[in-house]
Design a protein around this motif. Structure first.
Motif, PDB file in Angstrom:
ATOM      1  N   ARG A  70       0.908  -1.147   0.064  1.00 64.60           N
ATOM      2  CA  ARG A  70       0.119   0.061   0.329  1.00 64.60           C
ATOM      3  C   ARG A  70       0.914   1.309   0.001  1.00 64.60           C
ATOM      4  O   ARG A  70       0.463   2.211  -0.702  1.00 64.60           O
ATOM      5  N   ASP A  71       2.030   1.206   0.863  1.00 61.70           N
ATOM      6  CA  ASP A  71       2.718   2.370   0.698  1.00 61.70           C
ATOM      7  C   ASP A  71       3.191   2.717  -0.894  1.00 61.70           C
ATOM      8  O   ASP A  71       3.265   3.886  -1.320  1.00 61.70           O
ATOM      9  N   TYR A 106       0.210   4.074  -2.927  1.00 61.76           N
ATOM     10  CA  TYR A 106      -0.278   5.249  -2.478  1.00 61.76           C
ATOM     11  C   TYR A 106       0.883   6.574  -2.665  1.00 61.76           C
ATOM     12  O   TYR A 106       0.694   7.687  -2.919  1.00 61.76           O
ATOM     13  N   ASN A 107       1.968   6.159  -2.526  1.00 59.97           N
ATOM     14  CA  ASN A 107       3.105   7.289  -2.180  1.00 59.97           C
ATOM     15  C   ASN A 107       4.202   7.164  -3.255  1.00 59.97           C
ATOM     16  O   ASN A 107       5.075   8.032  -3.018  1.00 59.97           O
ATOM     17  N   GLN A 125      -6.261   2.573   1.540  1.00 56.14           N
ATOM     18  CA  GLN A 125      -5.091   3.335   2.212  1.00 56.14           C
ATOM     19  C   GLN A 125      -4.862   2.951   3.843  1.00 56.14           C
ATOM     20  O   GLN A 125      -3.714   2.891   4.083  1.00 56.14           O
TER      21      GLN A 125
HETATM   22  C1  LIG Z   1       2.328   7.794   2.664  1.00 56.29           C
HETATM   23  O1  LIG Z   1       3.489   8.618   3.347  1.00 56.29           O
HETATM   24  C2  LIG Z   1       3.131   9.379   4.266  1.00 56.29           C
HETATM   25  C3  LIG Z   1       3.940  10.080   4.656  1.00 56.29           C
HETATM   26  O2  LIG Z   1       5.250   9.348   4.953  1.00 56.29           O
HETATM   27  C4  LIG Z   1       2.504   8.433   5.562  1.00 56.29           C
HETATM   28  O3  LIG Z   1       2.159   9.108   6.459  1.00 56.29           O
HETATM   29  C5  LIG Z   1       1.346   7.420   5.055  1.00 56.29           C
HETATM   30  O4  LIG Z   1       1.150   6.486   5.985  1.00 56.29           O
HETATM   31  C6  LIG Z   1       2.031   6.732   3.681  1.00 56.29           C
HETATM   32  N1  LIG Z   1       0.649   6.009   3.228  1.00 56.29           N
HETATM   33  C7  LIG Z   1       0.828   4.541   3.021  1.00 56.29           C
HETATM   34  C8  LIG Z   1      -0.651   3.998   2.445  1.00 56.29           C
HETATM   35  O5  LIG Z   1       1.379   3.976   3.472  1.00 56.29           O
END
Ligand SMILES: *[C@@H]1O[C@H](CO)[C@@H](O)[C@H](O)[C@H]1NC(C)=O
Ligand code: HEM
Ligand SMILES: *[C@@H]1O[C@H](CO)[C@@H](O)[C@H](O)[C@H]1NC(C)=O
Length: 330
Positions: free
Chosen positions: A213-214, A217-218, A236
């Protein structure tokens, strides 16, 4: 039977050969050696056929099981060596590796190993180790899903210990950078080529949303439409258990499709895409391009790397034991 060479020691003028022989003996003692693939031919002639039959049935019922068995062997070998430590269940006074971060709620295939072991204990009691079952099952699974074959070196014995802390420290995380991956594999005696080829194991199998997921989304190095389609099935936050194929081009086919995906920013895990930066950036980009272009080159390198991985710190000779039940020490 050939007699062991002992002439060198009685010829003091050949001091160099004494030193060389000593070094060779020292090496043999320091680094346990596996035997060839005929290790069970006399003691349990049906061993390999038995394992293959059990694996075959399991993979026919559930193709993903082939991936799960391959991963079990990897998670075994990277933690204390290929000694079946991963298979030990927790008990009241023993904590094994199954609850460690990279394994918990994620490793599969233990029942398949149990089935093979049960048959093998009937055919030839306490002869075929659980660590060897894992190594053979991984090879058979890859072959069944269309991948290369290789001669599995045998003679591993099973540990009487396990290490949750080594499982947490030595198994690479999906958020790893390329540098971290290279270090983790080099710590196990595996080269850059081995690391990239072995990552091609992700040409089969599935990963859970929590592990990508990170990335979807990121990460900025991901194909936009690929990310969008994955987001639809992977929220998310909250439940992270939904699955996506590690190689969308052929989820249950063992081929070089995984590397083609990396070229177009469609690696599922951050650690997958780390192997290919594109734009002339990464030190492993060339290898990824070669594997994407040649299934033959990938297959050959993968098979060699599997043999190397299967040789990580085995217990041999009288070390360890042959477990009766893969989940418990004797
Ligand atoms: C994406 O990055 C932000 C900032 O580092 C973080 O807070 C968030 O949890 C991340 N999203 C996911 C889905 O991991
Ligand atoms: C390079 C470092 C590696 C990392 C960071 C990594 C990480 C992961 C993760 C996070 C998953 C998904 C687990 C889940 O969501 O439940 C996975 C699945 C898998 N991994 Fe790896 N892995 C790596 C290398 C390897 C190697 C070397 C092999 C085997 C040779 C392998 C074989 C597999 C297979 C086959 C699956 C799918 C399993 C299934 O569907 O049950 N991986 N890996
Ligand atoms: C754990 O307990 C069992 C039985 O209760 C005993 O046989 C075994 O030796 C113990 N293991 C350790 C490592 O203390």
């Amino acid at each position: 039977m050939a007699r062991p060479p002992r002439a060198a020691a009685s010829l003091p003028q050949h001091r160099l050969s004494v030193v060389v022989l000593g070094l060779l003996l020292f090496r043999a003692a320091a680094k346990a050696q596996l035997s060839g693939d005929s290790y069970y031919d006399a003691s349990c002639p049906a061993a390999l056929l038995t394992i293959r039959t059990v694996v075959s049935a399991a993979v026919l019922l559930d193709p993903r099981m082939g991936a799960s068995l391959l991963r079990l062997h990897f998670h075994d070998c990277f933690v204390q060596g290929c000694d079946a430590s991963v298979l030990l269940d927790d008990t009241g006074n023993f904590t094994g590796e199954k609850g460690a971060g990279p394994n918990a709620g994620s490793l599969r295939g233990f029942e398949v190993v149990d089935n093979a072991k049960m048959l093998l204990e009937t055919l030839c009691p306490q002869t075929v180790s659980c660590a060897d079952i894992l190594a053979v099952a991984a090879r058979d699974a890859v072959v069944q899903l269309g991948g290369p074959s290789w001669a599995v070196q045998l003679g591993r014995r099973d540990s009487t210990t396990a290490s949750a802390s080594l499982a947490n420290s030595d198994l690479p995380s999906p958020s790893s950078t390329l540098a971290t991956l290279l270090t983790a594999f080099s710590n196990k005696g595996l080269t850059t080529t081995d690391m990239v080829a072995l990552s091609g194991a992700h040409t089969i199998g599935r990963a859970q949303c929590a592990n990508f997921r990170d990335r979807i989304y990121n990460d900025t190095d991901i194909d936009a439409s690929f990310a969008a389609s994955l987001r639809a099935g992977c929220p998310q936050s909250g439940d992270g258990s939904s699955l996506a194929p590690l190689d969308e081009s052929s989820p249950d086919g063992f081929d070089n499709g995984y590397f083609g995906g990396l070229l177009s920013g469609r690696g599922l895990l951050h650690s997958d895409q780390a192997l290919f930066a594109g734009g002339g950036g990464g030190s492993t980009d060339g290898l990824v391009r070669s594997y994407a272009a040649s299934n033959g080159q990938f297959s050959g390198d993968f098979a060699s790397a599997m043999v190397k991985m299967g040789g990580i710190s085995p217990l041999t000779g009288t070390a360890g034991e042959v477990r009766v039940n893969c989940r418990a020490v004797n």
